[in-house]
Design an enzyme around this catalytic site. Structure first.
Site, PDB file in Angstrom:
ATOM      1  N   ILE A 107       5.012   3.778   2.527  1.00 32.24           N
ATOM      2  CA  ILE A 107       4.748   2.575   1.757  1.00 32.24           C
ATOM      3  C   ILE A 107       4.732   1.437   2.777  1.00 32.24           C
ATOM      4  O   ILE A 107       5.726   1.171   3.443  1.00 32.24           O
ATOM      5  CB  ILE A 107       5.819   2.318   0.677  1.00 32.24           C
ATOM      6  CG1 ILE A 107       5.869   3.493  -0.301  1.00 32.24           C
ATOM      7  CG2 ILE A 107       5.539   1.001  -0.048  1.00 32.24           C
ATOM      8  CD1 ILE A 107       7.013   3.435  -1.294  1.00 32.24           C
ATOM      9  N   LYS A 108       3.555   0.831   2.911  1.00 27.82           N
ATOM     10  CA  LYS A 108       3.383  -0.246   3.873  1.00 27.82           C
ATOM     11  C   LYS A 108       3.276  -1.564   3.121  1.00 27.82           C
ATOM     12  O   LYS A 108       2.779  -1.590   1.997  1.00 27.82           O
ATOM     13  CB  LYS A 108       2.122   0.007   4.704  1.00 27.82           C
ATOM     14  CG  LYS A 108       2.226   1.311   5.492  1.00 27.82           C
ATOM     15  CD  LYS A 108       0.914   1.981   5.771  1.00 27.82           C
ATOM     16  CE  LYS A 108       0.022   2.343   4.655  1.00 27.82           C
ATOM     17  NZ  LYS A 108       0.173   3.650   4.039  1.00 27.82           N
TER      18      LYS A 108
ATOM     19  N   TYR B  23     -19.036   6.319  -8.976  1.00 29.82           N
ATOM     20  CA  TYR B  23     -18.296   7.420  -9.585  1.00 29.82           C
ATOM     21  C   TYR B  23     -18.558   7.469 -11.089  1.00 29.82           C
ATOM     22  O   TYR B  23     -18.568   6.435 -11.755  1.00 29.82           O
ATOM     23  CB  TYR B  23     -16.793   7.247  -9.366  1.00 29.82           C
ATOM     24  CG  TYR B  23     -16.274   7.754  -8.047  1.00 29.82           C
ATOM     25  CD1 TYR B  23     -15.256   8.693  -8.003  1.00 29.82           C
ATOM     26  CD2 TYR B  23     -16.787   7.296  -6.836  1.00 29.82           C
ATOM     27  CE1 TYR B  23     -14.766   9.160  -6.806  1.00 29.82           C
ATOM     28  CE2 TYR B  23     -16.305   7.760  -5.629  1.00 29.82           C
ATOM     29  CZ  TYR B  23     -15.306   8.693  -5.627  1.00 29.82           C
ATOM     30  OH  TYR B  23     -14.814   9.156  -4.430  1.00 29.82           O
TER      31      TYR B  23
ATOM     32  N   ASP C 188      -6.501   2.699  -2.934  1.00 34.44           N
ATOM     33  CA  ASP C 188      -6.591   2.244  -1.553  1.00 34.44           C
ATOM     34  C   ASP C 188      -8.041   2.192  -1.084  1.00 34.44           C
ATOM     35  O   ASP C 188      -8.467   1.245  -0.422  1.00 34.44           O
ATOM     36  CB  ASP C 188      -5.747   3.124  -0.637  1.00 34.44           C
ATOM     37  CG  ASP C 188      -6.044   4.615  -0.747  1.00 34.44           C
ATOM     38  OD1 ASP C 188      -6.736   5.051  -1.709  1.00 34.44           O
ATOM     39  OD2 ASP C 188      -5.570   5.366   0.123  1.00 34.44           O
ATOM     40  N   ARG C 189      -8.815   3.174  -1.454  1.00 35.39           N
ATOM     41  CA  ARG C 189     -10.234   3.201  -1.055  1.00 35.39           C
ATOM     42  C   ARG C 189     -11.044   2.159  -1.809  1.00 35.39           C
ATOM     43  O   ARG C 189     -11.966   1.556  -1.257  1.00 35.39           O
ATOM     44  CB  ARG C 189     -10.800   4.605  -1.252  1.00 35.39           C
ATOM     45  CG  ARG C 189     -10.150   5.560  -0.281  1.00 35.39           C
ATOM     46  CD  ARG C 189     -10.624   6.948  -0.421  1.00 35.39           C
ATOM     47  NE  ARG C 189      -9.897   7.775   0.544  1.00 35.39           N
ATOM     48  CZ  ARG C 189     -10.075   9.052   0.694  1.00 35.39           C
ATOM     49  NH1 ARG C 189     -10.955   9.688  -0.052  1.00 35.39           N
ATOM     50  NH2 ARG C 189      -9.381   9.716   1.582  1.00 35.39           N
TER      51      ARG C 189
ATOM     52  N   GLY D  52      -9.486   6.595  -5.309  1.00 35.66           N
ATOM     53  CA  GLY D  52      -8.157   6.083  -5.006  1.00 35.66           C
ATOM     54  C   GLY D  52      -8.124   4.570  -4.901  1.00 35.66           C
ATOM     55  O   GLY D  52      -9.069   3.944  -4.403  1.00 35.66           O
TER      56      GLY D  52
ATOM     57  N   ASP E  89       0.865  -1.184   0.000  1.00 37.76           N
ATOM     58  CA  ASP E  89       0.000   0.000   0.000  1.00 37.76           C
ATOM     59  C   ASP E  89       0.899   1.230   0.000  1.00 37.76           C
ATOM     60  O   ASP E  89       1.488   1.573   1.022  1.00 37.76           O
ATOM     61  CB  ASP E  89      -0.908  -0.014   1.229  1.00 37.76           C
ATOM     62  CG  ASP E  89      -1.807   1.210   1.317  1.00 37.76           C
ATOM     63  OD1 ASP E  89      -1.964   1.915   0.304  1.00 37.76           O
ATOM     64  OD2 ASP E  89      -2.340   1.463   2.409  1.00 37.76           O
TER      65      ASP E  89
ATOM     66  N   GLY F 196       1.285   5.052  -0.126  1.00 41.90           N
ATOM     67  CA  GLY F 196       0.601   6.320   0.075  1.00 41.90           C
ATOM     68  C   GLY F 196       1.573   7.473  -0.043  1.00 41.90           C
ATOM     69  O   GLY F 196       2.766   7.280  -0.290  1.00 41.90           O
ATOM     70  N   ASN F 197       1.086   8.657   0.154  1.00 39.06           N
ATOM     71  CA  ASN F 197       1.927   9.841   0.016  1.00 39.06           C
ATOM     72  C   ASN F 197       2.988   9.953   1.101  1.00 39.06           C
ATOM     73  O   ASN F 197       4.049  10.524   0.869  1.00 39.06           O
ATOM     74  CB  ASN F 197       1.058  11.098  -0.011  1.00 39.06           C
ATOM     75  CG  ASN F 197       0.231  11.150  -1.275  1.00 39.06           C
ATOM     76  OD1 ASN F 197       0.724  10.907  -2.359  1.00 39.06           O
ATOM     77  ND2 ASN F 197      -1.049  11.444  -1.130  1.00 39.06           N
TER      78      ASN F 197
END
Length: 113
Positions: free
Chosen positions: A13-14, A92, A101-102, A99, A7, A9-10
């Protein structure tokens, strides 16, 4: 089946290693240090699958891909918002704007509950 889940992200990073129905290892590093991913993942065994959620942009995606390529045989599956996937329908108008992740969390929640 074992899975390397990433994952990006800004800020961080996980990643986690999922095997035999449970998380065996988890860690992270700052997104600004994405160049160190190869060293961080070098001790991991070969995954059957690699799943990546990236909302940190093209440069981070390229760094992740560059770190994965010499270490693992499995091709990464890059998550992206879609009109419909895994029983979930996006509301949408342009599903790719949601995103990754979402979108992944929504699909996971749908299947869990």
């Amino acid at each position: 089946m074992n899975i390397l889940a990433i994952d990006a992200g800004n800020s961080r990073i996980k990643w986690g290693w999922f095997e035999d129905g449970e998380w065996k290892a988890q860690s992270w590093l700052a997104t600004a240090e994405a160049g160190k991913l190869g060293a961080a993942w070098a001790a991991l065994p070969q995954p059957d699958r690699i799943v990546v959620s990236n909302v940190a942009g093209t440069a981070v995606r390229e760094r992740i891909a560059a770190a994965l390529a010499p270490l693992f045989r499995a091709e990464p599956a890059w998550i992206a918002g879609r009109k419909q996937q895994c029983g979930v329908v996006s509301g949408y108008h342009e599903p790719q704007q949601l995103g990754a992740d979402r979108w992944a969390a929504l699909i996971g929640a749908w299947h869990r509950f």
